[in-house]
Scaffold this active site. Structure first.
Site, PDB file in Angstrom:
ATOM      1  N   GLU A   1      -1.570   3.117 -11.018  1.00  0.00           N
ATOM      2  CA  GLU A   1      -2.004   4.242 -11.854  1.00  0.00           C
ATOM      3  C   GLU A   1      -1.835   5.584 -11.165  1.00  0.00           C
ATOM      4  O   GLU A   1      -2.457   6.551 -11.568  1.00  0.00           O
ATOM      5  CB  GLU A   1      -3.472   4.055 -12.264  1.00  0.00           C
ATOM      6  CG  GLU A   1      -3.792   2.737 -12.930  1.00  0.00           C
ATOM      7  CD  GLU A   1      -2.922   2.447 -14.153  1.00  0.00           C
ATOM      8  OE1 GLU A   1      -2.220   3.366 -14.632  1.00  0.00           O
ATOM      9  OE2 GLU A   1      -2.926   1.298 -14.598  1.00  0.00           O
TER      10      GLU A   1
ATOM     11  N   PHE B   1     -14.326   0.918 -14.722  1.00  0.00           N
ATOM     12  CA  PHE B   1     -14.427   1.281 -16.136  1.00  0.00           C
ATOM     13  C   PHE B   1     -13.057   1.769 -16.613  1.00  0.00           C
ATOM     14  O   PHE B   1     -12.439   2.641 -15.986  1.00  0.00           O
ATOM     15  CB  PHE B   1     -15.460   2.403 -16.316  1.00  0.00           C
ATOM     16  CG  PHE B   1     -15.608   2.856 -17.741  1.00  0.00           C
ATOM     17  CD1 PHE B   1     -16.360   2.119 -18.646  1.00  0.00           C
ATOM     18  CD2 PHE B   1     -15.001   4.032 -18.184  1.00  0.00           C
ATOM     19  CE1 PHE B   1     -16.501   2.532 -19.972  1.00  0.00           C
ATOM     20  CE2 PHE B   1     -15.139   4.466 -19.494  1.00  0.00           C
ATOM     21  CZ  PHE B   1     -15.895   3.707 -20.389  1.00  0.00           C
ATOM     22  N   GLY B   2     -12.578   1.197 -17.721  1.00  0.00           N
ATOM     23  CA  GLY B   2     -11.286   1.596 -18.295  1.00  0.00           C
ATOM     24  C   GLY B   2     -11.484   2.217 -19.662  1.00  0.00           C
ATOM     25  O   GLY B   2     -12.192   1.667 -20.517  1.00  0.00           O
ATOM     26  N   TYR B   3     -10.856   3.362 -19.881  1.00  0.00           N
ATOM     27  CA  TYR B   3     -10.935   4.025 -21.187  1.00  0.00           C
ATOM     28  C   TYR B   3      -9.541   4.213 -21.786  1.00  0.00           C
ATOM     29  O   TYR B   3      -9.384   4.759 -22.872  1.00  0.00           O
ATOM     30  CB  TYR B   3     -11.629   5.399 -21.038  1.00  0.00           C
ATOM     31  CG  TYR B   3     -10.914   6.304 -20.066  1.00  0.00           C
ATOM     32  CD1 TYR B   3      -9.856   7.104 -20.477  1.00  0.00           C
ATOM     33  CD2 TYR B   3     -11.258   6.318 -18.708  1.00  0.00           C
ATOM     34  CE1 TYR B   3      -9.163   7.904 -19.584  1.00  0.00           C
ATOM     35  CE2 TYR B   3     -10.574   7.106 -17.800  1.00  0.00           C
ATOM     36  CZ  TYR B   3      -9.530   7.891 -18.250  1.00  0.00           C
ATOM     37  OH  TYR B   3      -8.838   8.671 -17.350  1.00  0.00           O
ATOM     38  N   GLY B   4      -8.496   3.788 -21.038  1.00  0.00           N
ATOM     39  CA  GLY B   4      -7.107   3.910 -21.501  1.00  0.00           C
ATOM     40  C   GLY B   4      -6.456   2.547 -21.487  1.00  0.00           C
ATOM     41  O   GLY B   4      -7.004   1.590 -22.052  1.00  0.00           O
ATOM     42  N   SER B   5      -5.316   2.443 -20.815  1.00  0.00           N
ATOM     43  CA  SER B   5      -4.580   1.176 -20.839  1.00  0.00           C
ATOM     44  C   SER B   5      -5.366   0.022 -20.217  1.00  0.00           C
ATOM     45  O   SER B   5      -5.102  -1.145 -20.523  1.00  0.00           O
ATOM     46  CB  SER B   5      -3.230   1.332 -20.131  1.00  0.00           C
ATOM     47  OG  SER B   5      -3.426   1.703 -18.786  1.00  0.00           O
TER      48      SER B   5
END
Ligand code: BEZ
Length: 177
Positions: free
Chosen positions: A88, A9-13
Site C-alpha cells: 500500500e 482497520f480497512g476502509y478501502g480495498s
C-alpha cells in the site's frame, strides 16, 4: 474499555481484499473521519502519466467512517504490516486510531491514511470530475472504475451508507454505458 491488541482497520480495498491472515473480522467505524476519493494512484489504479483516484480519510467531526477491522494473531502482526507497507506504499502512512464496534466495544487499530502532504494527494473535486478521471484510469491492479464498484459493493454488503462513494459510483456506472 479500549483494548490494545493487534487490529488493522480497512476502509478501502482492505474491505474486500484483505489478503493477509486474520483470526477475526468485525464491522467497525472510526469516529470523526470521512472517506474521500482524494488520493492519487500511480501504482495501483493509475499510472504516473494518468493517475487514478482512490480513497483516503480526512478528519471531519460530523462523520464516522465505517469499514472492516481485522484481528491479527500477535505473532503475525509484524509480518502483516510489512506486507501491507509494501503493498500500500503510494503515499499512505500508518496511524493508530480507536475503532468502535456495533456493541460499542473499542480497540486500537492500525489505519493507512494518505494526508495532503504526500506527493500523490489530489484533493477535493466534484464527484462528476472524480468519476470522469476514474473512468479513464487503469493501473497494475486493474481499472479504476472496478475499484469504485467493488468498494460500493463491500459497503452495501455490511449495510453501510456512504453518500460520497455511492455518488461517485453512480457517475462511474453512467460513464461506462
Ligand atoms: C484500506 O482499505 O483501508 C486501505 C487500503 C489501501 C491503502 C490505504 C487504505
Amino acid at each position: 474499555m479500549v483494548s490494545k491488541s493487534p487490529w488493522i482497520f480497512g476502509y478501502g480495498s482492505l474491505m474486500w481484499r484483505p489478503d493477509f491472515p486474520f483470526v477475526q473480522s468485525r464491522i467497525g467505524y472510526i469516529r470523526g473521519w470521512r472517506r474521500v476519493f482524494w488520493q492519487g494512484s500511480t501504482d495501483h489504479r493509475g499510472t504516473p502519466d494518468a493517475p487514478g483516484r482512490v480513497v483516503t480519510i480526512i478528519a471531519d467531526e460530523r462523520e464516522n467512517c465505517i469499514g472492516m477491522a481485522y484481528h491479527i494473531a500477535p505473532e503475525r502482526y509484524g509480518e502483516t504490516i510489512e506486507i501491507l507497507d509494501y503493498r500500500e506504499k503510494g503515499g499512505y502512512r500508518l496511524e493508530v486510531l480507536p475503532v468502535v464496534f456495533e456493541n460499542n466495544e473499542q480497540v486500537f487499530a492500525s489505519v493507512y491514511i494518505a494526508t495532503p502532504d504526500n506527493p500523490e494527494f489530489l484533493g477535493q473535486a466534484e464527484p462528476e470530475k472524480i468519476a470522469r478521471q476514474i473512468s479513464t484510469s487503469r493501473g497494475p491492479s486493474g481499472p479504476n472504475d472496478e475499484y469504485v464498484i467493488k468498494l460500493a459493493r463491500a459497503l452495501r454488503k455490511i449495510g453501510a451508507n456512504d453518500p460520497h462513494v455511492f455518488e461517485v459510483e453512480r457517475w462511474v456506472r453512467s460513464l461506462k454505458i
